[in-house]
Design a protein around this motif. Structure first.
Motif, PDB file in Angstrom:
ATOM      1  N   ARG A 299       0.821  -1.201   0.000  1.00  0.00           N
ATOM      2  CA  ARG A 299       0.000   0.000   0.000  1.00  0.00           C
ATOM      3  C   ARG A 299       0.864   1.262   0.000  1.00  0.00           C
ATOM      4  O   ARG A 299       0.560   2.242  -0.696  1.00  0.00           O
ATOM      5  CB  ARG A 299      -0.920  -0.008   1.220  1.00  0.00           C
ATOM      6  N   GLY A 300       1.936   1.240   0.780  1.00  0.00           N
ATOM      7  CA  GLY A 300       2.797   2.403   0.852  1.00  0.00           C
ATOM      8  C   GLY A 300       3.465   2.725  -0.468  1.00  0.00           C
ATOM      9  O   GLY A 300       3.684   3.892  -0.796  1.00  0.00           O
ATOM     10  N   ASP A 301       3.810   1.698  -1.239  1.00  0.00           N
ATOM     11  CA  ASP A 301       4.396   1.934  -2.551  1.00  0.00           C
ATOM     12  C   ASP A 301       3.451   2.713  -3.460  1.00  0.00           C
ATOM     13  O   ASP A 301       3.889   3.450  -4.343  1.00  0.00           O
ATOM     14  CB  ASP A 301       4.732   0.598  -3.230  1.00  0.00           C
ATOM     15  N   ARG A 302       2.159   2.540  -3.241  1.00  0.00           N
ATOM     16  CA  ARG A 302       1.165   3.130  -4.133  1.00  0.00           C
ATOM     17  C   ARG A 302       0.591   4.440  -3.604  1.00  0.00           C
ATOM     18  O   ARG A 302       0.324   5.353  -4.376  1.00  0.00           O
ATOM     19  CB  ARG A 302       0.037   2.121  -4.375  1.00  0.00           C
ATOM     20  N   ALA A 303       0.376   4.520  -2.304  1.00  0.00           N
ATOM     21  CA  ALA A 303      -0.328   5.677  -1.743  1.00  0.00           C
ATOM     22  C   ALA A 303       0.552   6.571  -0.891  1.00  0.00           C
ATOM     23  O   ALA A 303       0.132   7.659  -0.515  1.00  0.00           O
ATOM     24  CB  ALA A 303      -1.528   5.201  -0.916  1.00  0.00           C
ATOM     25  N   GLY A 304       1.747   6.126  -0.569  1.00  0.00           N
ATOM     26  CA  GLY A 304       2.620   6.912   0.288  1.00  0.00           C
ATOM     27  C   GLY A 304       2.653   6.351   1.700  1.00  0.00           C
ATOM     28  O   GLY A 304       1.615   6.022   2.277  1.00  0.00           O
ATOM     29  N   HIS A 305       3.839   6.226   2.255  1.00  0.00           N
ATOM     30  CA  HIS A 305       3.995   5.595   3.566  1.00  0.00           C
ATOM     31  C   HIS A 305       3.519   6.484   4.714  1.00  0.00           C
ATOM     32  O   HIS A 305       3.019   5.981   5.718  1.00  0.00           O
ATOM     33  CB  HIS A 305       5.460   5.207   3.769  1.00  0.00           C
ATOM     34  N   ALA A 306       3.645   7.798   4.568  1.00  0.00           N
ATOM     35  CA  ALA A 306       3.238   8.695   5.648  1.00  0.00           C
ATOM     36  C   ALA A 306       1.745   8.607   5.923  1.00  0.00           C
ATOM     37  O   ALA A 306       1.303   8.826   7.051  1.00  0.00           O
ATOM     38  CB  ALA A 306       3.631  10.130   5.311  1.00  0.00           C
ATOM     39  N   ARG A 307       0.958   8.293   4.913  1.00  0.00           N
ATOM     40  CA  ARG A 307      -0.496   8.223   5.076  1.00  0.00           C
ATOM     41  C   ARG A 307      -0.938   7.028   5.926  1.00  0.00           C
ATOM     42  O   ARG A 307      -2.097   6.969   6.349  1.00  0.00           O
ATOM     43  CB  ARG A 307      -1.164   8.147   3.705  1.00  0.00           C
ATOM     44  N   LEU A 308      -0.036   6.100   6.151  1.00  0.00           N
ATOM     45  CA  LEU A 308      -0.386   4.896   6.907  1.00  0.00           C
ATOM     46  C   LEU A 308      -0.154   5.045   8.404  1.00  0.00           C
ATOM     47  O   LEU A 308      -0.592   4.191   9.185  1.00  0.00           O
ATOM     48  CB  LEU A 308       0.428   3.702   6.393  1.00  0.00           C
ATOM     49  N   LEU A 309       0.512   6.099   8.836  1.00  0.00           N
ATOM     50  CA  LEU A 309       0.922   6.190  10.236  1.00  0.00           C
ATOM     51  C   LEU A 309      -0.251   6.394  11.184  1.00  0.00           C
ATOM     52  O   LEU A 309      -0.325   5.754  12.242  1.00  0.00           O
ATOM     53  CB  LEU A 309       1.929   7.329  10.403  1.00  0.00           C
ATOM     54  N   ALA A 352      10.289   2.993   5.814  1.00  0.00           N
ATOM     55  CA  ALA A 352      10.258   3.589   4.482  1.00  0.00           C
ATOM     56  C   ALA A 352      10.576   5.071   4.539  1.00  0.00           C
ATOM     57  O   ALA A 352      11.402   5.576   3.777  1.00  0.00           O
ATOM     58  CB  ALA A 352       8.887   3.360   3.849  1.00  0.00           C
ATOM     59  N   LEU A 353       9.946   5.771   5.443  1.00  0.00           N
ATOM     60  CA  LEU A 353      10.148   7.210   5.537  1.00  0.00           C
ATOM     61  C   LEU A 353      11.583   7.554   5.927  1.00  0.00           C
ATOM     62  O   LEU A 353      12.182   8.491   5.389  1.00  0.00           O
ATOM     63  CB  LEU A 353       9.177   7.807   6.556  1.00  0.00           C
ATOM     64  N   MET A 354      12.153   6.812   6.852  1.00  0.00           N
ATOM     65  CA  MET A 354      13.499   7.124   7.310  1.00  0.00           C
ATOM     66  C   MET A 354      14.531   6.892   6.212  1.00  0.00           C
ATOM     67  O   MET A 354      15.487   7.662   6.068  1.00  0.00           O
ATOM     68  CB  MET A 354      13.830   6.299   8.557  1.00  0.00           C
ATOM     69  N   ILE A 355      14.330   5.862   5.398  1.00  0.00           N
ATOM     70  CA  ILE A 355      15.274   5.589   4.323  1.00  0.00           C
ATOM     71  C   ILE A 355      15.117   6.586   3.191  1.00  0.00           C
ATOM     72  O   ILE A 355      16.091   7.078   2.630  1.00  0.00           O
ATOM     73  CB  ILE A 355      15.086   4.153   3.803  1.00  0.00           C
ATOM     74  N   GLU A 356      13.872   6.897   2.840  1.00  0.00           N
ATOM     75  CA  GLU A 356      13.629   7.810   1.727  1.00  0.00           C
ATOM     76  C   GLU A 356      14.249   9.187   1.970  1.00  0.00           C
ATOM     77  O   GLU A 356      14.588   9.900   1.021  1.00  0.00           O
ATOM     78  CB  GLU A 356      12.125   7.962   1.487  1.00  0.00           C
ATOM     79  N   ARG A 357      14.396   9.571   3.226  1.00  0.00           N
ATOM     80  CA  ARG A 357      14.889  10.904   3.552  1.00  0.00           C
ATOM     81  C   ARG A 357      16.394  10.947   3.785  1.00  0.00           C
ATOM     82  O   ARG A 357      16.933  12.006   4.100  1.00  0.00           O
ATOM     83  CB  ARG A 357      14.150  11.424   4.784  1.00  0.00           C
ATOM     84  N   MET A 358      17.035   9.816   3.639  1.00  0.00           N
ATOM     85  CA  MET A 358      18.486   9.777   3.765  1.00  0.00           C
ATOM     86  C   MET A 358      19.129   9.949   2.388  1.00  0.00           C
ATOM     87  O   MET A 358      18.530   9.607   1.374  1.00  0.00           O
ATOM     88  CB  MET A 358      18.928   8.435   4.360  1.00  0.00           C
ATOM     89  N   PRO A 359      20.371  10.448   2.355  1.00  0.00           N
ATOM     90  CA  PRO A 359      21.098  10.468   1.087  1.00  0.00           C
ATOM     91  C   PRO A 359      21.425   9.047   0.651  1.00  0.00           C
ATOM     92  O   PRO A 359      21.289   8.103   1.442  1.00  0.00           O
ATOM     93  CB  PRO A 359      22.364  11.258   1.429  1.00  0.00           C
ATOM     94  N   PRO A 360      21.860   8.853  -0.591  1.00  0.00           N
ATOM     95  CA  PRO A 360      22.096   7.495  -1.098  1.00  0.00           C
ATOM     96  C   PRO A 360      23.001   6.642  -0.227  1.00  0.00           C
ATOM     97  O   PRO A 360      22.824   5.432  -0.159  1.00  0.00           O
ATOM     98  CB  PRO A 360      22.709   7.741  -2.480  1.00  0.00           C
ATOM     99  N   ALA A 361      23.969   7.238   0.455  1.00  0.00           N
ATOM    100  CA  ALA A 361      24.888   6.449   1.267  1.00  0.00           C
ATOM    101  C   ALA A 361      24.416   6.276   2.699  1.00  0.00           C
ATOM    102  O   ALA A 361      25.133   5.703   3.515  1.00  0.00           O
ATOM    103  CB  ALA A 361      26.277   7.102   1.272  1.00  0.00           C
ATOM    104  N   GLY A 362      23.211   6.756   3.032  1.00  0.00           N
ATOM    105  CA  GLY A 362      22.773   6.757   4.423  1.00  0.00           C
ATOM    106  C   GLY A 362      21.867   5.621   4.831  1.00  0.00           C
ATOM    107  O   GLY A 362      21.293   5.659   5.917  1.00  0.00           O
ATOM    108  N   ALA A 363      21.736   4.583   3.986  1.00  0.00           N
ATOM    109  CA  ALA A 363      20.842   3.478   4.333  1.00  0.00           C
ATOM    110  C   ALA A 363      21.256   2.791   5.620  1.00  0.00           C
ATOM    111  O   ALA A 363      20.424   2.405   6.440  1.00  0.00           O
ATOM    112  CB  ALA A 363      20.802   2.466   3.187  1.00  0.00           C
TER     113      ALA A 363
END
Length: 428
Positions: A299-309, A352-363
């Protein structure tokens, strides 16, 4: 750890690509009719195997080590100590992980974690004192912390961006199975076949990923750039937490893990709840959490992860409120199903939210932060609940736990508002 929060872990993370990139990719695939990239590549399957083996090794000894401490005369205090230092080692690894990843790379630290998780367990074979058990627990906790952070970071880097949430759901299934099977199996094996059998299986399962290490590190599959030594990473967890958008999902997830630690630690002790009902409730919670993670990923892939919180916190809180009817087995089971579903959704969405907001090397840093929130909540929850329940009784204490989760709703509303304020997602 049931008491402190390694019931987990479900640890995993998302790709370091920004969310706008993933939605554009997905939108283009839909318009052109091109097939979506498969989730599980060869290297990712080996990462999944590594996580499964690490968790199996962890859970086999989780309840057996306190039993062993009691058997050597350490008493209840010693039993609690070995679990506590196991958590201490895990948290230490999470704090050190960003620096270690930057210096040595993900693959090398995954290998190190597997060695530290498996080899020290063999020191328990001749029998030993409490000092030996404590030392082994600290080292194994550090190794386990490295394994969970590294597998989360590698999963993040190897998942295709347009299916990252769905991939997290699969990873959640991989991470849940050992807790359901290996935890009771360790106790049964210790009772029927002896401590040496459990120790041998613990070491062997931890070391299985060593056979896959040449394939993981040798370039036979997609090797993410962020997995290489010397890749630029934030200096530590605090610098990562200060990045825009990291603190809110961290706190939201920590609020839910507080309740998770309370449930695992105190449901079997609650007055009016039989052992069979408690066991069934914990099993229901584990299964519905897995389903919740899988659904939230898709669902998060389609509608956005923040909307699920907000829905996640509401569902989990409703489950805790239902626990005020402890005398009713149906209410207990239903409450655990609701809590598990909400908790699973929260796990996936916050990752999902924490990873999306990191730079590419911040996983890797995001993976360490998420795992730290997990352990901190599982540790603080039971400690506070134990103090409160003596004055309020179990029904009121469970209700207060629900209120604590609802206190995170304003943070979730802020996340939702930010998501609504961004450009609409293509195709929605």
């Amino acid at each position: 750890m049931p008491q402190f929060g390694s019931y987990r872990r479900s640890l995993s993370t998302l790709t370091a690509a920004q969310p706008q990139h993933s939605t554009r990719h997905e939108s283009t695939a839909r318009r052109t009719g091109a097939p979506r990239e498969r989730i599980v590549s060869g290297p990712l399957a080996l990462v999944f195997l590594s996580e499964f083996c690490a968790l199996t090794s962890f859970y086999l000894m989780l309840s057996v080590t306190p039993m062993y401490a009691t058997a050597v005369g350490a008493g209840n205090a010693g039993a609690g100590l070995v679990t506590g230092v196991l958590l201490l080692g895990t948290v230490a690894a999470e704090l050190a992980a960003p620096v270690l990843m930057r210096r040595f790379g993900y693959w090398a630290m995954l290998l190190t974690g597997a060695l530290l998780l498996g080899v020290p367990a063999l020191a328990l074979l001749p029998g030993g004192s409490l000092a030996v058990i404590v030392t082994v627990s600290v080292i194994r906790g550090f190794g386990f912390g490295l394994c969970t952070v590294m597998t989360g970071a590698l999963t993040a880097a190897l998942l295709p961006p347009e299916r990252r949430g769905e991939g997290l759901g699969l990873f959640g299934i991989v991470a849940t199975a050992p807790g359901i099977v290996a935890l009771p199996a360790g106790v049964w094996l210790a009772d029927h076949l002896g401590m040496a059998t459990v120790v041998g299986l613990t070491a062997a399962s931890a070391l299985v990923p060593l056979a896959a290490f040449p394939l993981l590190s040798g370039g036979t599959g997609r090797q993410p750039a962020s997995a290489r030594p010397g890749t630029e990473q934030p200096d530590g967890l605090l610098s990562g937490l200060r990045r825009a958008g990291q603190l809110r999902p961290f706190l939201i997830f920590a609020a839910s893990t507080v309740a998770g630690g309370v449930v695992v630690s105190f449901l079997p002790l609650a007055a009016g709840v039989s052992g069979n009902v408690a066991a069934a409730g914990l099993l229901a919670q584990a299964l519905t959490a897995t389903v919740g993670r899988w659904w939230a990923g898709r669902r998060g892939d389609r509608a956005g992860h923040a909307r699920l919180l907000i829905p996640a916190l509401a569902i989990a809180s409703a489950g805790m409120v239902t626990m005020i009817w402890l005398a009713s087995p149906a209410a207990v089971i239903a409450g655990m199903c609701l809590f598990g579903a909400g908790f699973g959704i929260c796990q996936n969405a916050t990752f999902a939210l924490m990873i999306e907001r990191m730079p590419p090397a911040g996983a890797g840093t995001a993976s360490a932060l998420w795992n730290l929130a997990y352990d901190a909540g599982y540790g603080a929850g039971p400690a506070a609940f134990g103090l409160v329940v003596n004055h309020t009784g179990y029904p009121a204490a469970f209700a207060l736990t629900a209120v604590l989760m609802l206190a995170a709703v304003p943070l979730a509303r802020r996340e939702h508002a930010c998501a609504r304020g961004t450009a609409p997602r293509p195709g929605h």
